[in-house]
Design a protein around this motif. Structure first.
Motif, PDB file in Angstrom:
ATOM      1  N   VAL A  27      -0.916  10.500   1.429  1.00 52.12           N
ATOM      2  CA  VAL A  27       0.408  10.111   1.940  1.00 52.12           C
ATOM      3  C   VAL A  27       0.303   8.715   2.527  1.00 52.12           C
ATOM      4  O   VAL A  27      -0.658   8.397   3.229  1.00 52.12           O
ATOM      5  N   GLY A  28       1.291   7.889   2.216  1.00 50.01           N
ATOM      6  CA  GLY A  28       1.320   6.534   2.750  1.00 50.01           C
ATOM      7  C   GLY A  28       2.710   6.165   3.215  1.00 50.01           C
ATOM      8  O   GLY A  28       3.702   6.725   2.737  1.00 50.01           O
ATOM      9  N   LEU A  29       2.765   5.251   4.149  1.00 52.09           N
ATOM     10  CA  LEU A  29       4.044   4.738   4.642  1.00 52.09           C
ATOM     11  C   LEU A  29       4.238   3.319   4.160  1.00 52.09           C
ATOM     12  O   LEU A  29       3.322   2.492   4.240  1.00 52.09           O
ATOM     13  N   PHE A  36       5.242   7.352   0.597  1.00 53.88           N
ATOM     14  CA  PHE A  36       4.628   7.457  -0.719  1.00 53.88           C
ATOM     15  C   PHE A  36       3.736   8.690  -0.719  1.00 53.88           C
ATOM     16  O   PHE A  36       3.001   8.919   0.242  1.00 53.88           O
ATOM     17  N   VAL A  37       3.803   9.466  -1.794  1.00 64.52           N
ATOM     18  CA  VAL A  37       2.989  10.676  -1.899  1.00 64.52           C
ATOM     19  C   VAL A  37       2.282  10.679  -3.242  1.00 64.52           C
ATOM     20  O   VAL A  37       2.828  10.232  -4.249  1.00 64.52           O
ATOM     21  N   GLY A  38       1.066  11.214  -3.252  1.00 63.76           N
ATOM     22  CA  GLY A  38       0.343  11.387  -4.502  1.00 63.76           C
ATOM     23  C   GLY A  38      -0.255  10.106  -5.027  1.00 63.76           C
ATOM     24  O   GLY A  38      -0.838   9.315  -4.282  1.00 63.76           O
ATOM     25  N   LYS A  39      -0.087   9.882  -6.327  1.00 58.40           N
ATOM     26  CA  LYS A  39      -0.696   8.733  -6.998  1.00 58.40           C
ATOM     27  C   LYS A  39      -0.228   7.406  -6.406  1.00 58.40           C
ATOM     28  O   LYS A  39      -1.032   6.489  -6.217  1.00 58.40           O
ATOM     29  N   ALA A  40       1.052   7.299  -6.101  1.00 66.15           N
ATOM     30  CA  ALA A  40       1.578   6.054  -5.527  1.00 66.15           C
ATOM     31  C   ALA A  40       0.902   5.747  -4.198  1.00 66.15           C
ATOM     32  O   ALA A  40       0.549   4.603  -3.915  1.00 66.15           O
ATOM     33  N   ALA A  41       0.692   6.773  -3.375  1.00 62.15           N
ATOM     34  CA  ALA A  41       0.011   6.574  -2.092  1.00 62.15           C
ATOM     35  C   ALA A  41      -1.463   6.259  -2.319  1.00 62.15           C
ATOM     36  O   ALA A  41      -2.031   5.397  -1.641  1.00 62.15           O
ATOM     37  N   LYS A  42      -2.076   6.940  -3.262  1.00 56.61           N
ATOM     38  CA  LYS A  42      -3.495   6.717  -3.548  1.00 56.61           C
ATOM     39  C   LYS A  42      -3.748   5.279  -3.986  1.00 56.61           C
ATOM     40  O   LYS A  42      -4.760   4.675  -3.618  1.00 56.61           O
ATOM     41  N   GLU A  43      -2.828   4.712  -4.754  1.00 55.35           N
ATOM     42  CA  GLU A  43      -2.960   3.333  -5.196  1.00 55.35           C
ATOM     43  C   GLU A  43      -2.859   2.354  -4.027  1.00 55.35           C
ATOM     44  O   GLU A  43      -3.386   1.251  -4.089  1.00 55.35           O
ATOM     45  N   ARG A  44      -2.205   2.742  -2.954  1.00 50.21           N
ATOM     46  CA  ARG A  44      -2.056   1.892  -1.778  1.00 50.21           C
ATOM     47  C   ARG A  44      -3.196   2.074  -0.771  1.00 50.21           C
ATOM     48  O   ARG A  44      -3.277   1.356   0.205  1.00 50.21           O
ATOM     49  N   LEU A  45      -4.051   3.054  -1.019  1.00 49.56           N
ATOM     50  CA  LEU A  45      -5.126   3.376  -0.071  1.00 49.56           C
ATOM     51  C   LEU A  45      -6.036   2.180   0.203  1.00 49.56           C
ATOM     52  O   LEU A  45      -6.431   1.949   1.345  1.00 49.56           O
ATOM     53  N   THR A  47      -5.247  -1.119  -0.351  1.00 47.50           N
ATOM     54  CA  THR A  47      -4.511  -2.290   0.122  1.00 47.50           C
ATOM     55  C   THR A  47      -3.850  -2.070   1.480  1.00 47.50           C
ATOM     56  O   THR A  47      -3.586  -3.033   2.198  1.00 47.50           O
ATOM     57  N   HIS A  48      -3.545  -0.809   1.812  1.00 48.66           N
ATOM     58  CA  HIS A  48      -2.884  -0.483   3.086  1.00 48.66           C
ATOM     59  C   HIS A  48      -3.578   0.712   3.751  1.00 48.66           C
ATOM     60  O   HIS A  48      -2.943   1.750   3.997  1.00 48.66           O
ATOM     61  N   PRO A  49      -4.861   0.617   4.061  1.00 46.17           N
ATOM     62  CA  PRO A  49      -5.588   1.770   4.598  1.00 46.17           C
ATOM     63  C   PRO A  49      -5.061   2.257   5.945  1.00 46.17           C
ATOM     64  O   PRO A  49      -5.140   3.461   6.234  1.00 46.17           O
ATOM     65  N   GLU A  50      -4.488   1.375   6.745  1.00 47.69           N
ATOM     66  CA  GLU A  50      -3.961   1.776   8.051  1.00 47.69           C
ATOM     67  C   GLU A  50      -2.630   2.516   7.930  1.00 47.69           C
ATOM     68  O   GLU A  50      -2.176   3.136   8.878  1.00 47.69           O
ATOM     69  N   ARG A  51      -2.012   2.457   6.749  1.00 49.21           N
ATOM     70  CA  ARG A  51      -0.724   3.109   6.525  1.00 49.21           C
ATOM     71  C   ARG A  51      -0.820   4.224   5.491  1.00 49.21           C
ATOM     72  O   ARG A  51       0.185   4.692   4.972  1.00 49.21           O
ATOM     73  N   THR A  52      -2.074   4.645   5.176  1.00 51.48           N
ATOM     74  CA  THR A  52      -2.291   5.659   4.146  1.00 51.48           C
ATOM     75  C   THR A  52      -3.373   6.626   4.615  1.00 51.48           C
ATOM     76  O   THR A  52      -4.356   6.216   5.218  1.00 51.48           O
ATOM     77  N   ILE A  53      -3.186   7.904   4.316  1.00 52.42           N
ATOM     78  CA  ILE A  53      -4.169   8.929   4.701  1.00 52.42           C
ATOM     79  C   ILE A  53      -4.464   9.821   3.499  1.00 52.42           C
ATOM     80  O   ILE A  53      -3.556  10.219   2.781  1.00 52.42           O
TER      81      ILE A  53
END
Length: 153
Positions: A27-29, A36-45, A47-53
């Motif tokens: 999950v990412g914000l 963002f959930v799933g693959k979209a959030a994973k792709e941001r992991l 580039t945006h680690p502080e906004r993704t878990i």
């Protein structure tokens, strides 16, 4: 996600809105509060680690707060984002409201973690019919797809 419409007699894997068959528990914000959930959030992991878990499942059933951007959330709240996304995909597929689900959890989940999963479903607006282990869900999905012609499942 494995889906089966009541009375339809068929069980199958359901494609997610992005065309994938599986949804990673990530999950990412976004910068403006979008989720963002799933693959979209994973792709941001990366580039945006502080906004993704991606490791929130291990904290289910504990008092560990998860920091996601400026938010402090309980694991159940993060899990509810994933459940809401899966619910939306299922509703788009069935073209009907989804209210009851069977949820699979890691086989190692203890009773506290299972209860936390039930709390997450409440936040997602779902009624849990049953909680099953992920290996059981995988076996069921494999078994349903391998039923010989003419046999009944």
């Amino acid at each position: 996600m494995i889906v089966s419409a009541r009375g339809a007699g068929a069980t199958r894997l359901l494609e997610q809105s992005n065309g994938d068959m599986l949804t990673p528990s990530v999950v990412g914000l976004g910068d403006v509060g979008s989720v963002f959930v799933g693959k979209a959030a994973k792709e941001r992991l990366t580039t945006h680690p502080e906004r993704t878990i991606s490791s929130f499942k291990r904290y289910m059933g504990t008092n560990h707060a998860i920091t996601l951007g400026d938010l402090s959330l309980w694991p159940e709240e993060v899990s509810a984002f994933v459940l809401r996304s899966l619910k939306a995909d299922a509703e788009a597929f069935f073209k009907d409201e989804v209210t009851e689900v069977v949820i699979s959890v890691p086989a190692y989940f203890n009773e506290h973690q299972r209860k936390a999963t039930i709390a997450a479903r409440r936040l997602a607006g779902l009624k849990v019919r049953r909680i099953i282990n992920e290996p059981t869900a995988a076996a069921l999905a494999y078994g349903f797809s391998e039923v010989p012609e003419g046999a009944t499942a």
